[in-house]
Scaffold this active site. Structure first.
Site, PDB file in Angstrom:
ATOM      1  N   ASP A   6       0.860  -1.190   0.000  1.00 50.94           N
ATOM      2  CA  ASP A   6       0.000   0.000   0.000  1.00 50.94           C
ATOM      3  C   ASP A   6       0.892   1.234   0.000  1.00 50.94           C
ATOM      4  O   ASP A   6       1.613   1.484   0.978  1.00 50.94           O
ATOM      5  CB  ASP A   6      -0.913   0.009   1.228  1.00 50.94           C
ATOM      6  CG  ASP A   6      -1.675   1.317   1.348  1.00 50.94           C
ATOM      7  OD1 ASP A   6      -2.253   1.759   0.335  1.00 50.94           O
ATOM      8  OD2 ASP A   6      -1.680   1.903   2.456  1.00 50.94           O
ATOM      9  N   THR A  12       5.118   3.885   2.458  1.00 49.61           N
ATOM     10  CA  THR A  12       4.648   2.680   1.792  1.00 49.61           C
ATOM     11  C   THR A  12       4.691   1.535   2.795  1.00 49.61           C
ATOM     12  O   THR A  12       5.707   1.330   3.461  1.00 49.61           O
ATOM     13  CB  THR A  12       5.523   2.339   0.577  1.00 49.61           C
ATOM     14  OG1 THR A  12       5.390   3.385  -0.396  1.00 49.61           O
ATOM     15  CG2 THR A  12       5.104   1.016  -0.049  1.00 49.61           C
ATOM     16  N   ASP A 117      -6.783   2.901  -1.256  1.00 52.95           N
ATOM     17  CA  ASP A 117      -6.611   2.543   0.152  1.00 52.95           C
ATOM     18  C   ASP A 117      -7.924   2.655   0.921  1.00 52.95           C
ATOM     19  O   ASP A 117      -8.188   1.866   1.843  1.00 52.95           O
ATOM     20  CB  ASP A 117      -5.536   3.408   0.800  1.00 52.95           C
ATOM     21  CG  ASP A 117      -5.786   4.904   0.646  1.00 52.95           C
ATOM     22  OD1 ASP A 117      -6.538   5.310  -0.274  1.00 52.95           O
ATOM     23  OD2 ASP A 117      -5.210   5.684   1.431  1.00 52.95           O
TER      24      ASP A 117
END
Length: 265
Positions: A6, A12, A117
């Site tokens: 993600d 990250t 997300d």
């Protein structure tokens, strides 16, 4: 093992999921890492980064990964991640983006505007808690999202995250210096440092509580779960957040990968 990635604007998150014969997904996050997001990294550099992280855990780059699931809010990195998966992994891959059949009705006016997300969070939160559920994601922006009783993605609210708000404060107020983001001894600060810390920590906690209560007024009684880098720090200082799930987005990617490809991760 499923490799889930993600990518946010500043960080990250990378996780590895053990194969599960029908077990609970949260317990399956076998390994996880946080690294700085760098929009200039190429597909080859990303592959090298993943290989090095796997090596730290004694995992072989070529044989350990049986599936890849990716979400990203940075378009350039989304393309590089897709290229990395295509070039370096001959395994089923999911890149969560508009057009992917997630099985989640998106009730936004323009569904293409919803970050990947946020969809992954909604899927994981509904799988874990059912609905209605409110999700508070402490990232570059603080995002509050709503999942109603039937599991749709309803919508949400965004406001600047704690760190970029402090960056703006220090950048615009010449007399203020940067401070460590920790809980101060007193709500009523007895120094400039303590005052800034109180405003940042308790001010954001109160802001989240106020917004979540407005969500609950529209949704009805619901579960409130938080995720993101600062969730474990801020959530205990709020009155509305009930659960902290730091790997919620990765868990959502795992569930979506299974919906698209079956349990092959």
């Amino acid at each position: 093992m499923l490799l889930a990635i993600d990518t946010g604007n500043t960080q990250t998150i990378i996780g590895m999921f053990e194969p599960r014969p029908g077990g609970g997904y949260m317990a399956d996050v076998a390994h996880h890492w946080r690294v700085a997001t760098n929009a200039e990294r190429t597909a080859d550099e990303l592959a090298l980064l993943v290989a090095q992280l796997l090596d730290l855990r004694g995992l072989d780059f070529e044989t350990s990964v049986t599936g890849v699931a990716i979400s990203s809010v940075v378009p350039h990195i989304t393309a590089a991640m897709r290229d990395m998966a295509d070039r370096w992994f001959s395994v089923p891959t999911l890149v969560l983006e508009p057009g992917v059949r997630t099985g989640v009705p998106i009730l936004y006016d323009n569904p293409k505007e919803v970050g990947a997300d946020r969809i992954a969070n909604a899927v994981a939160a509904y799988d874990l808690f059912g609905g209605p559920t409110v999700i508070v994601d402490f990232g570059t922006a603080t995002i509050v999202d709503a999942v109603p009783a039937k599991g749709e993605y309803l919508g949400g609210a965004l406001f600047p995250g704690i760190e970029i708000s402090l960056d703006a404060l220090f950048g615009r107020a010449a007399g203020l210096r940067r401070v460590e983001l920790v809980e101060p001894k007193n709500v009523i600060g007895k120094s400039t440092v303590e005052s800034i810390q109180s405003g940042a920590v308790y001010g954001f906690a109160a802001q989240v509580d106020g917004l979540v209560r407005r969500f609950i007024a529209e949704l009805g009684e619901c579960t409130v779960v938080s995720t993101g880098e600062l969730a474990s720090f801020i959530a205990p200082l709020t009155n509305t957040i009930e659960h902290v799930e730091p790997w919620l987005t990765l868990a959502g990617l795992r569930l979506l990968f299974e919906r698209v490809h079956g349990d092959r991760g």
